[in-house]
Every structure is written in structure tokens, then in C-alpha cells.
Design a protein around this motif. Structure first.
Motif, mmCIF file in Angstrom:
data_model
loop_
_atom_site.group_PDB
_atom_site.id
_atom_site.type_symbol
_atom_site.label_atom_id
_atom_site.label_comp_id
_atom_site.label_asym_id
_atom_site.label_seq_id
_atom_site.Cartn_x
_atom_site.Cartn_y
_atom_site.Cartn_z
ATOM 1 N N HIS A 104 0.767 -1.227 -0.091
ATOM 2 C CA HIS A 104 0.097 -0.044 -0.019
ATOM 3 C C HIS A 104 0.877 1.246 0.204
ATOM 4 N N LEU A 105 0.939 2.072 -1.101
ATOM 5 C CA LEU A 105 1.709 3.215 -1.009
ATOM 6 C C LEU A 105 0.579 4.667 -0.543
ATOM 7 N N ILE A 137 -6.430 -1.625 -2.329
ATOM 8 C CA ILE A 137 -6.000 -2.923 -2.720
ATOM 9 C C ILE A 137 -4.417 -3.104 -3.061
ATOM 10 N N PRO A 138 -3.847 -3.965 -2.479
ATOM 11 C CA PRO A 138 -2.497 -4.121 -2.631
ATOM 12 C C PRO A 138 -1.769 -3.893 -3.985
ATOM 13 N N ILE A 139 -0.799 -3.661 -4.442
ATOM 14 C CA ILE A 139 -0.108 -3.789 -5.576
ATOM 15 C C ILE A 139 1.166 -4.534 -5.665
ATOM 16 N N LYS B 112 0.183 5.368 7.437
ATOM 17 C CA LYS B 112 1.399 5.285 6.553
ATOM 18 C C LYS B 112 1.643 6.566 5.970
ATOM 19 N N LYS B 113 1.526 7.551 6.775
ATOM 20 C CA LYS B 113 2.192 9.002 6.464
ATOM 21 C C LYS B 113 2.666 9.869 7.382
ATOM 22 N N VAL B 114 3.371 10.770 7.138
ATOM 23 C CA VAL B 114 4.041 11.585 8.332
ATOM 24 C C VAL B 114 3.057 12.856 8.354
ATOM 25 N N ARG B 115 2.574 13.506 9.294
ATOM 26 C CA ARG B 115 1.623 14.444 9.601
ATOM 27 C C ARG B 115 2.436 15.610 10.212
ATOM 28 N N ARG B 116 2.643 16.599 9.374
ATOM 29 C CA ARG B 116 2.993 17.815 10.105
ATOM 30 C C ARG B 116 2.255 18.496 11.227
#
Lengths: 427, 257
Positions: A104-105, A137-139, B112-116
Motif C-alpha cells: 500500500h503506498l 487493494i495492494p499492488i 502510512k504517512k507523516v503529518r506535520r
């Protein structure tokens, strides 16, 4: 039958939860239900998500994320592999991290839907909650990030296999029916649609790929990306419609996935001169392959007409620009202008205004919220009012009521009113 | 003879006055001394437990790891990373503070992400504790506060600190400082209406061989919602060898620190 399935799923969730508790596995169990007042439809489901993230060595890690899900309808799959990859941290070189496997990106800085976040396909969902945007959905792919200096990094994504969005057959036919009927000027209701799809030729030598540079411009966190790939939903390119005297019709539709490139820009930081406000902005310029639907219509009198409808014929933008602020009394405000929602592309892209308000109780156990989305094109609107409740730190109960307004054919008016309830246990 | 005695007494009084005025400390000097005790140029890794107690007395224990770097030459180089290791609900939720709290980032693995985290978001509570992002932020320097010495006794100084930053939750802080070791034993935080709001109690410190003070146990109490966060360090390792770019967005996304 449904009751038996539900019971078995609940049993499975409980059994696997106890196994997971014994191992170094963590995750969550969830039960949810919603009732639509518009069509009297009761939806419900349960899910168990299990994650496992051991270190293989001091530089290599394994990550596995699996969901077992029972849903009364529109379930993409009862067993979902969310992610399964090996991660290397400084393993090849001190300044390179990578992941390889099912991924997952997440790209984009926006809190709501980000137009830059286009790598993973998504399962169908009618909700507009934040969780939905994270449901992907994963790639199968490789994701490498090179940390060039303390400020900038360069990420490369390589995807040798194409995967599309999951849209239930009936939803796809419903949407397509309206589009074709409008183009061919016929009645959509009695239309029987047969769809055949051709997936793009994506392989190791002809991959989907992307580049993303992340860093800082002044005091603002920024990222610039380029993604070369295909639309994740199918579009018609050849349609053959036969109509009969009784007004019914049969449409044979050949669909494909147009090529597209996406140029993305992401920014997050503080607005100079306005203390305490964080802005997050994503801009995506879509460069689609020219795509035309050739419609042939056979009339009952034996005549045949031809129509060409341009699906994609020019560049277009999708945007999400917002700001969030927490007041002294802990009320959280998040206002976002969006050009385009996750399901709109090309000429269909339209503007929206999204507002999120939260007012946690002093002890943070209750968090009443309001989610509003307004179509600036036709004035239709969805308001979701609800509350989260945390009886314990690892339990979350949510109750919400969704009200839509606008004409039935408007952007958001067709959603109707509904009530939703969910319980989540994290372990 | 009487004149000589009077001269001696006057001289002694003058000496005493000169002595005391030379050695009495101003509030700013006391803050400088506290900073000097903490501002040793070193990296540090701390492992500990945080016990959260809610208003009904229910407790939850969280394991945590914290890395920090201090730079007495340039406070802009101060940074730390704070990560919860357990329970699952907050596992690997990580905060990165750069430039002495000017820039704060939050990594939540689920998203899955960085939050400021900027500006008034620093008022938000961090991952269910009663610390706000701003409370974690930095030290209590004379650059950030207008300070005055309220009182002193044999063991402590009491200072009033008024934040220079207008975008703050606090109207005033009252700091009790240990005279011998120069660390703050207690800080009382007052809301914008001047009512007592939070209390930070330092229960145990360790004096290092280089003279710096390491906090081993502290309790942060929110008087309004009657909750407590008790932080106990199990191990503190100084002079840890960290990569040059350790305090970065890259690091906080790693599965293990």
C-alpha cells in the motif's frame, strides 16, 4: 444462511483473536452496520485484521497484514491480503530504504481524499469517512527511496502487474447505463448491459512506474511526483446498442483502461501570519490518453446510427487544498476545497467543499463530529453527524447519522439518509 | 574607640550587602543555570513506561522509547523522537520534534504517512496522554518566557514565567527550582483565565558525573479532567552513537528504532 455465515465469522474472529493474542500479532476486530432509509437496506459486516511485523535481521523486516471480512454485500473478498512485503532499511546502501512485495503506498498531504494518491486501486465503498480513503487493494511492486541528503529524498515505484479498482457489477452497469442512455438518447431502465474488459499489457518490461521527490521548500514540506500508468477504472471504447420496439435495449460494451500520467505536487506547513493553522495542499495534473467511446445504435426500424463520445481528450486538474486548526477549547476545524472526488475523472471533475469539526469531551472519551461535503456545482450536500466513544483505550464505538440533500440526480443527493454504527477492538 | 567599632560594623555591613548582591541570582540567571544543567552536548536513549490514570482511577501502562539530542551552542539543533511500543492501539505512534519544538511531525502507522503538526495543533493531546505536543516541545528558556523571582527559601527558588508566545494555552507557569542541583522540581501551569490547570512533578532525578541532571520519574497531572501521566525511565543511555540524520522523517517511519 446469512445468520450462519455471520455466526461462523464471529466464531472465526474470536478464535483467531485469541491465537493472535498469544503470538506477536496485533490488529483489530470490527463489527459494523448501517441502515439506509432511502431504500430500506440494512448492511452489516464483521472483520478481523491481523498484522505481523517481525525483524528478519537488523536491516530487514517482514510485514504481513491480512483481513478476514464478512460483509452482507459488495464484499471485494472474504480474505484480503492488505500487505505482504520485505522491507530493507539501509540494507543495500546506508541512504536507501526499500519495500518489495504486496504494498500500500500513500502519497499526498491532504487529510481527506488526495488526488495525488493514485498508486493503489480501491474497493468500492459508498461512505465518505476517512477510513474509506485508506481502504486499498495492494499492488505487487517495488518501492525504493533514496535519501539524497538530509533535506531531500527520491522515491521510485515499480509495478509489473496491473490491478484495477473493485466495483460491483451492478454498480458498474448502473453507472454505465445512465452514461450510454444519455449519449444514445434512449431509456436507461430497460437496458441489458454485457461488459467485456481488456486489461492493459503491464509486465516486467512494460511496468507502471512512478517517481516522487520529497523534501522542503523554505519551511514548507513539499513533494513532487510523476506517475506513469493507467486509469484504475475501466472506460468504454466500443459500444453496440440494439433497441427493440418495446423500448428495451441490449448494450454490448467493450471497456479498457486508458493510459494516464499524473504530475503531482504536495505541500504542508504553516500559513505565514496566521498563527496555529496548518495547511495541506495537493495538486494533480492528469494527462490522459485520448479515449473515445464509439457507440453504434441499431434502431427497431433497421436503421443504424453512430455516435462518438470523447471520454478523455485533454489535460485536467484535481486538487485538494485545506487548512486545519485546533482552538483553545480543543475544537478541531478542517476545511478543504476539493476539485474532483475519487470517482470523478476528466470532464466529470467538479468542485466540493469539505468540512470536518470535532469537539472532544474534556476526558477525550467522547468525540462528537460533523462531516459535511457540499457540491459547489449543484448545491447538493451530505452532512454526517455522529460521535466516537472510547469506553476503554482499545475500544472505539461510533454512531453517525447521514443526511443528504439535493435532487435525486445531483452529485450527492442520490446518497439518501442513513444511520451507521460500528464497534472496534484493537489488540 | 567607639568610632573605630562603628567603622568596623559599617564596613562589615557594606561587605555583606556587596557579597549578597554579587551572589543573588535573577530569575533569568536561574533559568540559564537550569539550561546549563540540561544543555550538555549529548545524545540520549531512554526506555521507560508511562502509566496513564483516568478520572475514575483506571490505569493503562504504555512502553516507550525516546531518543534526544541536545546542543548548548545552538538550541535549534535540539531534537527528539518519542515512540510508543505498546499497547497495540498506539504501537509505533511516533513523534519527531525538530528545532527545539518549532517543527513537529507525527507518524501514525495506520495512515502510512507523516503529518506535520503546526501552530495550535501543538495544543492537542499526544496519543491519549495529558501531554500536549507543546508540553513535549522544549525547555523553559529565558528566550521563551518573561521570568520573575517570586520567592526563595533555603532549598528552592520559585519563579513566575509568562510565555512570550501569544498563541499559548497558558497565562503563567510557576516553577519551583532546586537550589542545590538547579533543576525544576515542580511546574504549575495556569490557564488563560489564571486558574491552575496542570502540574508537573519531578519525583526522581539522577545527577550524572558531568553534572547534568537526568529526570527519571515524573508525574503530569491535569487538574481539570483529573487525569495523570506518570513517566518512569527504566534505562537512560547517554552518548548514544546515532547517524547524522537520525532525527528525521525517515527514521520515524521505520518499524524499529
Amino acid at each position: 444462511m446469512n445468520a450462519t455465515k455471520s455466526f461462523l465469522t464471529v466464531v472465526l474472529v474470536l478464535v483467531l483473536s485469541s491465537i493472535a493474542l498469544a503470538a506477536d500479532i496485533y490488529g483489530e476486530a470490527r463489527g459494523y452496520t448501517s441502515y439506509s432509509f432511502a431504500d430500506g437496506d440494512l448492511d452489516y459486516g464483521t472483520s478481523l485484521r491481523l498484522k505481523y511485523n517481525p525483524s528478519l535481521s537488523d536491516k530487514y523486516y517482514l510485514f504481513a497484514d491480512l483481513t478476514l471480512k464478512y460483509q452482507d454485500e459488495n464484499n471485494f473478498s472474504p480474505v484480503r491480503l492488505n500487505e505482504l512485503y520485505v522491507q530493507g532499511i539501509g540494507a543495500i546502501s546506508e541512504d536507501i530504504d526499500f519495500k518489495i512485495g504486496y504494498l500500500h503506498l500513500t502519497w499526498g498531504a491532504s487529510d481527506a481524499f488526495s488526488p495525488v494518491d493514485n498508486v493503489n486501486p480501491r474497493p468500492f465503498n459508498q461512505s465518505i469517512s476517512g477510513d474509506v480513503f485508506d481502504d486499498k487493494i495492494p499492488i505487487l511492486g517495488l518501492d525504493v527511496e533514496w535519501y539524497m541528503n538530509p533535506t531531500w529524498s527520491l522515491e521510485f515505484v515499480y509495478q509489473p502487474e496491473f490491478r484495477s479498482n473493485f466495483t460491483p457489477d451492478y454498480v458498474e452497469k448502473l453507472l454505465l447505463g445512465y452514461q450510454l442512455a444519455a449519449a444514445a438518447k434512449i431509456n436507461p431502465s430497460p437496458m441489458d448491459i454485457q461488459i467485456s474488459k481488456i486489461e492493459p499489457d503491464v509486465s516486467f518490461t512494460n511496468p507502471i512506474w512512478g517517481l516522487r521527490a520529497r523534501g522542503k521548500v523554505g519551511s514548507v514540506d513539499a513533494a513532487f511526483s510523476f506517475l506513469k500508468g493507467y486509469y484504475l477504472s475501466a472506460y468504454p471504447y466500443n459500444t453496440d446498442i440494439t433497441t427493440w420496439d418495446d423500448g428495451s435495449s441490449l448494450a454490448d460494451v467493450e471497456m479498457g483502461y486508458p493510459e494516464r500520467s499524473v504530475l503531482g505536487m504536495e505541500f504542508q506547513g504553516e500559513i505565514p501570519g496566521i498563527a496555529g493553522v496548518t495547511f495541506r495542499a495537493d495538486f494533480a495534473l492528469f494527462m490522459p490518453q485520448k479515449w473515445t467511446n464509439h457507440i453504434t445504435t441499431h434502431q427497431p426500424d433497421g436503421t443504424t446510427s453512430f455516435t462518438m463520445v470523447d471520454v478523455f481528450d485533454e489535460l485536467y486538474w484535481k486538487v485538494s487544498v485545506g487548512a486545519d486548526y485546533t482552538a483553545g477549547d480543543k475544537t478541531y476545524y478542517n476545511l478543504i476545497y476539493m476539485l474532483g472526488n475519487p470517482y470523478e475523472e476528466g470532464n466529470n471533475v467538479s468542485p466540493y467543499l469539505f468540512l470536518r469539526l470535532e469537539k472532544p469531551s474534556p476526558n477525550d472519551k467522547w468525540k462528537p463530529f460533523l462531516n459535511s461535503i457540499l457540491s459547489l456545482e449543484d448545491g447538493s450536500m451530505i452532512n454526517i453527524i455522529g460521535t466516537d466513544y472510547k469506553p476503554k483505550d482499545n475500544w472505539l464505538v461510533s454512531l453517525s447519522y447521514s443526511i443528504s440533500s439535493g435532487a435525486p440526480t445531483s452529485k450527492l443527493g442520490m446518497t439518501g439518509d442513513s444511520i451507521s454504527f460500528s464497534v472496534k477492538y484493537v489488540f | 574607640m567607639k568610632k573605630n567599632i562603628l567603622r568596623i560594623v559599617l564596613c562589615a555591613v557594606l561587605c555583606l550587602v556587596t557579597y549578597w548582591s554579587a551572589f543573588a541570582l535573577t530569575a533569568d540567571e536561574i533559568l540559564d543555570k537550569i539550561e546549563a544543567k540540561r544543555s550538555i552536548n549529548t545524545t540520549q536513549k531512554s526506555i521507560g513506561k508511562m502509566t496513564l490514570t483516568d478520572e475514575k482511577g483506571k490505569q493503562e501502562i504504555r512502553d516507550l522509547v525516546m531518543y534526544s539530542v541536545d546542543d548548548s551552542e545552538n538550541t535549534q539543533n535540539r531534537a527528539f523522537i518519542f515512540r510508543f511500543l505498546s499497547p497495540a492501539e498506539v504501537k509505533n505512534v511516533t513523534m519527531l520534534s525538530l528545532k527545539d519544538g518549532e517543527e513537529i511531525y507525527l507518524y501514525m502507522p495506520a495512515f502510512k504517512k507523516v503529518r506535520r503538526i503546526a501552530g495550535s495543533s501543538k495544543k492537542e493531546k499526544f496519543a491519549g496522554t495529558n501531554f500536549s505536543f507543546g508540553d513535549f516541545g522544549g525547555g523553559y528558556t529565558k528566550d521563551d518566557y518573561e521570568s520573575s523571582l517570586v520567592s526563595e527559601d533555603e532549598q528552592t527558588y520559585v519563579l513566575d514565567l509568562k510565555p512570550n508566545d501569544t498563541d499559548t494555552d497558558y497565562s503563567k507557569l510557576t516553577m519551583t527550582v532546586d537550589k542545590e542541583k538547579f533543576y525544576f522540581k515542580k511546574i504549575e501551569f495556569f490557564d488563560l483565565e489564571g486558574n491552575p490547570w496542570k502540574v508537573l512533578d519531578i519525583q526522581e532525578v539522577k545527577e550524572e558525573t558531568d553534572g547534568s541532571i537526568t529526570i527519571m520519574k515524573l508525574t503530569f497531572t491535569d487538574l481539570k479532567d483529573n487525569t495523570k501521566s506518570f513517566l518512569q525511565m527504566e534505562s537512560v543511555e547517554k552518548g548514544v552513537n546515532l547517524a547524522k540524520d537520525f532525527f528525521s522523517v525517515r527514521t520515524i517511519q521505520r518499524p524499529q528504532l
